[in-house]
Write an enzyme that holds these catalytic residues in place. Structure first.
Site, mmCIF file in Angstrom:
data_model
loop_
_atom_site.group_PDB
_atom_site.id
_atom_site.type_symbol
_atom_site.label_atom_id
_atom_site.label_comp_id
_atom_site.label_asym_id
_atom_site.label_seq_id
_atom_site.Cartn_x
_atom_site.Cartn_y
_atom_site.Cartn_z
ATOM 1 N N CYS A 131 0.834 -1.197 0.000
ATOM 2 C CA CYS A 131 0.000 0.000 0.000
ATOM 3 C C CYS A 131 0.870 1.249 0.000
ATOM 4 O O CYS A 131 0.627 2.193 -0.770
ATOM 5 C CB CYS A 131 -0.920 -0.012 1.219
ATOM 6 S SG CYS A 131 -2.107 1.355 1.250
ATOM 7 N N CYS A 132 1.901 1.269 0.841
ATOM 8 C CA CYS A 132 2.804 2.421 0.894
ATOM 9 C C CYS A 132 3.524 2.618 -0.440
ATOM 10 O O CYS A 132 3.730 3.756 -0.873
ATOM 11 C CB CYS A 132 3.830 2.237 2.002
ATOM 12 S SG CYS A 132 3.191 2.496 3.673
ATOM 13 N N CYS A 215 -3.592 3.618 9.217
ATOM 14 C CA CYS A 215 -2.377 3.025 9.789
ATOM 15 C C CYS A 215 -1.733 3.910 10.860
ATOM 16 O O CYS A 215 -0.558 3.749 11.180
ATOM 17 C CB CYS A 215 -1.371 2.737 8.680
ATOM 18 S SG CYS A 215 -1.954 1.552 7.445
ATOM 19 N N CYS A 238 7.758 3.877 5.681
ATOM 20 C CA CYS A 238 6.821 3.684 4.574
ATOM 21 C C CYS A 238 7.497 3.201 3.307
ATOM 22 O O CYS A 238 6.842 2.737 2.382
ATOM 23 C CB CYS A 238 6.077 4.987 4.287
ATOM 24 S SG CYS A 238 7.126 6.317 3.675
#
Length: 250
Positions: A131-132, A215, A238
């Site tokens: 996702c990051c 998050c 990240c």
């Protein structure tokens, strides 16, 4: 504000800065006061174009204020992951306007990649690294295309992975500058007070390190300031901030 557009096979012509370049810069500015160092870097830079990158998080106002006193025209890059707190977006607008930046560039995830790899918007729940990469790393890489150097707001005290943080790093061939590398929380708080800078509205609620809403959680007394990021996962960064593999500092 600049809008993200899908780009394929972008060719970056930025010069290739090495860990040796970064170490030489570290030695050049060792012991020099932060604001003086920043002024010197802007005046004596060994590169052409520089960008300031900010998450507009809990402590971002300090670096933003410093740079604004030197050059309000520097491109200010913000990556909107489309998972941000609404409070962060409002704080961004308030702070950038107050400090007088004239070239704020907002980049977003590539909608094509999101459709391919995160159609439900829930990838953060089972693959935070992926996702990051989609929502932070790729947009920032696109945003920095053509820049030779960029300024980061990282501080060494924020987590165990940042304790040896230098002021200058090599990052994908660019020079990454960490002016606040040796600043601690007390020094940051004092700067906020001295310059009457507005705080991120979530900080008072216990959010000491603020990223994407899904998050980010509150930090308990005695915890690492970044303990609220990716809680429950073996993850502390990240993916934007990763050292060059051949850099012995790390």
């Amino acid at each position: 504000m600049a809008k993200a557009v899908r780009q394929i096979d972008v060719i970056d012509t930025a010069p290739r800065f090495t860990p040796e370049t970064a170490r030489a810069m570290d030695e050049r500015w060792a012991g020099v006061e932060t604001t003086e160092m920043l002024r010197g870097v802007f005046a004596e830079k060994p590169f052409e174009d520089i960008a300031l990158v900010s998450s507009f998080g809990a402590e971002s106002a300090v670096l933003l204020h410093m740079v604004a006193q030197i050059d309000r025209t520097v491109p200010l890059i913000f990556v909107n992951t489309q998972k941000m707190f609404g409070e962060t977006l409002a704080y961004r607008d308030e702070l950038a306007e107050r400090l007088g930046f004239v070239d704020m560039r907002v980049y977003r995830p590539d909608p094509y990649l999101l459709a391919q790899k995160d159609a439900t918007g829930l990838r953060w729940n089972y693959d935070p690294d992926g996702c990051c990469d989609l929502r932070k790393v790729e947009p920032l890489r696109r945003a920095l295309n053509g820049f030779d150097a960029w300024i980061s707001g990282r501080k060494g005290f924020q987590s165990g992975t940042r304790t040896a943080l230098p002021r200058f790093e090599a990052d994908e061939g660019r020079l990454k500058i960490n002016p606040l590398a040796d600043w601690n929380k007390a020094r940051l708080d004092a700067y906020f007070d001295e310059h009457k800078l507005p705080r991120h509205p979530l900080e008072a609620q216990g959010y000491l390190s603020i990223g994407c809403a899904p998050c980010t959680s509150k930090v308990q007394v005695g915890e690492d300031p970044r303990a609220g990021r990716w809680r429950g996962w073996d993850k502390v960064e990240c993916g934007i901030h990763t050292p060059e593999v051949d850099d012995p500092i790390f």
